[in-house]
Design a protein around this motif. Structure first.
Motif, PDB file in Angstrom:
ATOM      1  N   THR A  15       0.816  -1.214   0.000  1.00 14.45           N
ATOM      2  CA  THR A  15       0.000   0.000   0.000  1.00 14.45           C
ATOM      3  C   THR A  15       0.853   1.270   0.000  1.00 14.45           C
ATOM      4  O   THR A  15       0.401   2.310  -0.448  1.00 14.45           O
ATOM      5  CB  THR A  15      -0.951   0.019   1.219  1.00 14.45           C
ATOM      6  N   GLN A  33     -11.064 -19.923   4.390  1.00 17.90           N
ATOM      7  CA  GLN A  33     -10.279 -18.849   3.774  1.00 17.90           C
ATOM      8  C   GLN A  33      -9.086 -19.448   3.040  1.00 17.90           C
ATOM      9  O   GLN A  33      -8.554 -20.468   3.450  1.00 17.90           O
ATOM     10  CB  GLN A  33      -9.790 -17.884   4.866  1.00 17.90           C
ATOM     11  N   ARG A  59      -2.993 -13.968   3.284  1.00 19.48           N
ATOM     12  CA  ARG A  59      -4.410 -14.258   3.101  1.00 19.48           C
ATOM     13  C   ARG A  59      -4.768 -13.809   1.685  1.00 19.48           C
ATOM     14  O   ARG A  59      -4.410 -12.710   1.264  1.00 19.48           O
ATOM     15  CB  ARG A  59      -5.223 -13.476   4.130  1.00 19.48           C
ATOM     16  N   SER A  61      -7.558 -12.889  -1.171  1.00 21.40           N
ATOM     17  CA  SER A  61      -8.944 -12.457  -1.356  1.00 21.40           C
ATOM     18  C   SER A  61      -9.076 -11.861  -2.751  1.00 21.40           C
ATOM     19  O   SER A  61      -8.106 -11.823  -3.507  1.00 21.40           O
ATOM     20  CB  SER A  61      -9.336 -11.428  -0.287  1.00 21.40           C
ATOM     21  N   GLU A  62     -10.267 -11.432  -3.074  1.00 18.61           N
ATOM     22  CA  GLU A  62     -10.483 -10.791  -4.363  1.00 18.61           C
ATOM     23  C   GLU A  62     -10.932  -9.361  -4.125  1.00 18.61           C
ATOM     24  O   GLU A  62     -11.793  -9.095  -3.296  1.00 18.61           O
ATOM     25  CB  GLU A  62     -11.543 -11.548  -5.171  1.00 18.61           C
ATOM     26  N   GLU A  63     -10.301  -8.442  -4.852  1.00 17.42           N
ATOM     27  CA  GLU A  63     -10.577  -7.025  -4.705  1.00 17.42           C
ATOM     28  C   GLU A  63     -10.687  -6.423  -6.092  1.00 17.42           C
ATOM     29  O   GLU A  63      -9.723  -6.475  -6.875  1.00 17.42           O
ATOM     30  CB  GLU A  63      -9.414  -6.375  -3.932  1.00 17.42           C
ATOM     31  N   ASP A  64     -11.840  -5.898  -6.446  1.00 18.02           N
ATOM     32  CA  ASP A  64     -12.069  -5.308  -7.765  1.00 18.02           C
ATOM     33  C   ASP A  64     -11.726  -6.283  -8.894  1.00 18.02           C
ATOM     34  O   ASP A  64     -11.119  -5.904  -9.896  1.00 18.02           O
ATOM     35  CB  ASP A  64     -11.277  -4.007  -7.931  1.00 18.02           C
ATOM     36  N   GLN A  67      -6.854 -10.634  -7.630  1.00 18.27           N
ATOM     37  CA  GLN A  67      -6.434 -11.235  -6.370  1.00 18.27           C
ATOM     38  C   GLN A  67      -5.705 -10.205  -5.522  1.00 18.27           C
ATOM     39  O   GLN A  67      -4.918  -9.413  -6.025  1.00 18.27           O
ATOM     40  CB  GLN A  67      -5.525 -12.430  -6.632  1.00 18.27           C
ATOM     41  N   ALA A  68      -6.009 -10.234  -4.230  1.00 21.94           N
ATOM     42  CA  ALA A  68      -5.345  -9.353  -3.275  1.00 21.94           C
ATOM     43  C   ALA A  68      -4.722 -10.226  -2.187  1.00 21.94           C
ATOM     44  O   ALA A  68      -5.232 -11.303  -1.870  1.00 21.94           O
ATOM     45  CB  ALA A  68      -6.346  -8.380  -2.664  1.00 21.94           C
ATOM     46  N   ASP A  70      -2.949 -10.204   1.768  1.00 24.04           N
ATOM     47  CA  ASP A  70      -2.727  -9.501   3.034  1.00 24.04           C
ATOM     48  C   ASP A  70      -1.876 -10.377   3.932  1.00 24.04           C
ATOM     49  O   ASP A  70      -2.166 -11.568   4.105  1.00 24.04           O
ATOM     50  CB  ASP A  70      -4.056  -9.205   3.740  1.00 24.04           C
TER      51      ASP A  70
END
Length: 93
Positions: A15, A33, A59, A61-64, A67-68, A70
């Motif tokens: 970020t 998860q 971790r 995840s999916e963002e927009d 794949q994201a 964290d």
């Protein structure tokens, strides 16, 4: 699950805009998860002995639609996930 091959190197952007190259090792489901294990790619041979090159558990995840990742920092997750990934990566086949 992830669309990565074992030992594939990816570059992630934090970020704050900094980038890190990581070598993908394994993926696992835990408590509903998805998690992935990576090792930082050393810049030189001397870095391999550096403690900062421990396995990272991220971790997934999916963002927009993408794949994201964290970083997992929760102690109650690190221990069981660490055991799962150590077995997946280094366990006997």
């Amino acid at each position: 699950m992830l669309d990565l091959r074992e030992n594939e190197v990816i570059t992630l952007t934090a970020t704050d805009g900094s980038e890190i190259e990581l070598e993908y090792m394994a993926c696992a489901q835990y408590e509903g998860q998805t998690y992935a294990a990576f090792y930082p790619v050393p810049e030189n041979d001397e870095d391999i002995l550096d403690a900062d090159y421990d396995m990272l558990i991220l971790r997934v995840s999916e963002e927009d639609g993408a794949q994201a990742f964290d970083l997992v920092e929760e102690e109650d997750l690190l221990e069981p996930l660490g055991e799962i990934f150590m077995d997946l990566i280094f366990g006997e086949e």
